[in-house]
Design a protein around this motif. Sequence first.
Motif, PDB file in Angstrom:
ATOM      1  N   ALA A  15       0.565  -1.306   0.174  1.00 55.42           N
ATOM      2  CA  ALA A  15      -0.014  -0.006  -0.023  1.00 55.42           C
ATOM      3  C   ALA A  15       0.765   1.264   0.042  1.00 55.42           C
ATOM      4  N   GLU A  16       2.197   1.153  -0.437  1.00 60.15           N
ATOM      5  CA  GLU A  16       3.011   2.376  -0.282  1.00 60.15           C
ATOM      6  C   GLU A  16       3.377   2.893  -1.807  1.00 60.15           C
ATOM      7  N   LYS A  17       2.587   2.526  -2.783  1.00 58.89           N
ATOM      8  CA  LYS A  17       2.878   2.783  -3.920  1.00 58.89           C
ATOM      9  C   LYS A  17       1.882   4.237  -4.363  1.00 58.89           C
ATOM     10  N   HIS A  18       2.499   5.118  -4.452  1.00 56.37           N
ATOM     11  CA  HIS A  18       1.653   6.347  -5.011  1.00 56.37           C
ATOM     12  C   HIS A  18       2.205   6.996  -6.402  1.00 56.37           C
ATOM     13  N   PRO A  19       1.813   6.482  -7.473  1.00 58.94           N
ATOM     14  CA  PRO A  19       2.290   6.877  -8.904  1.00 58.94           C
ATOM     15  C   PRO A  19       1.882   8.274  -9.169  1.00 58.94           C
ATOM     16  N   ASP A  20       2.513   8.940 -10.228  1.00 58.18           N
ATOM     17  CA  ASP A  20       2.074   9.908 -10.726  1.00 58.18           C
ATOM     18  C   ASP A  20       1.341  10.033 -12.117  1.00 58.18           C
ATOM     19  N   ARG A  21       0.270   9.694 -12.101  1.00 62.75           N
ATOM     20  CA  ARG A  21       0.114   9.413 -13.529  1.00 62.75           C
ATOM     21  C   ARG A  21      -0.457  10.551 -14.341  1.00 62.75           C
ATOM     22  N   GLU A  22      -0.191  11.692 -13.857  1.00 67.52           N
ATOM     23  CA  GLU A  22      -0.503  12.752 -14.796  1.00 67.52           C
ATOM     24  C   GLU A  22       0.972  13.404 -15.481  1.00 67.52           C
ATOM     25  N   ARG A  23       2.096  12.640 -14.971  1.00 68.73           N
ATOM     26  CA  ARG A  23       3.337  13.007 -15.626  1.00 68.73           C
ATOM     27  C   ARG A  23       3.770  12.977 -16.951  1.00 68.73           C
ATOM     28  N   ALA A  24       3.074  12.185 -17.553  1.00 68.60           N
ATOM     29  CA  ALA A  24       3.124  11.624 -18.898  1.00 68.60           C
ATOM     30  C   ALA A  24       2.268  12.787 -19.853  1.00 68.60           C
ATOM     31  N   GLN A  25       1.282  13.143 -19.217  1.00 69.59           N
ATOM     32  CA  GLN A  25       0.471  14.449 -19.840  1.00 69.59           C
ATOM     33  C   GLN A  25       1.235  15.700 -19.818  1.00 69.59           C
ATOM     34  N   HIS A  26       1.879  16.182 -18.574  1.00 71.35           N
ATOM     35  CA  HIS A  26       2.542  17.283 -18.265  1.00 71.35           C
ATOM     36  C   HIS A  26       3.749  17.312 -19.232  1.00 71.35           C
TER      37      HIS A  26
END
Length: 239
Positions: free
Chosen positions: A215-226
Amino acid sequence: MSVITLSIDGQPVAVPAGSSLLQAVRAAGIRLPTLCHLDGLSPVGACRLCLVQVEGVSRLLPACASEASEGLQVQTDTPELREYRRMAVELFFAEGNHECAYCVANGDCELQDVAVTVGMDHSRFPYRWPNRSVDASHPLFSLDHNRCILCTRCVRVCDEIEAAHVWDVAERGAHCRIIAGLDQPWGEVDACTHCGKCVDVCPTGALFHKADGTAEKHPDRERAQHLRRARDQHEWQHR
Ligand code: SF4
Ligand code: SF4
Ligand code: FES
């Protein structure tokens, strides 16, 4: 900029020409579940969660990979579509090994989220429990094939945004899996820049930082869009 108008669930919507049906659906304020789609990456229509019905078209269309056009009458929420979506999510859970309680992405997992969205409380399909491996050869990250749903976000972000093209899809059917390099251990692929973009966009716990526990994974799913927007708008100048 030319604009087209179409109807989404009976509601008129105007979007720029060239928009996808998914963009039109979002413009209508409707949320469709998606897994393979990620803003900033090219659409592939792989997961079939965003299926919609278009009047006059006999097959269901993936909204993310279909272009909106003038006058279309689109339905996003029929009993048939709800049944297909739920079935697709049940199959994702049945064909992999998703033991959420032990997963790094538990609580921050898009597969869990869509299961809730489509009302899936159990799978009607027998679990396959395939014998899949974990690749921990990379110094920073790991790949657990047990959690992979073959959305190919990692393949596309590494190719289209990072331009390293480390990942590919190998084999077919039940043996289909993502591979690094020429089917090498990830840590042996020199093309990998260790940027972590693939880890950030992965919707499940398949790709994760080695330091992450349950439960420690916190991805940055907007990184590709930025990054895609910054590149398209020439926000970086080379001197
Ligand atoms: S860390 Fe970066 S370069 Fe390496 S595989 Fe992932 S996206 Fe590609
Ligand atoms: S590793 Fe993650 S991002 Fe890559 S295909 Fe599997 S689920 Fe998708
Ligand atoms: S999000 Fe459209 S098919 Fe996967």
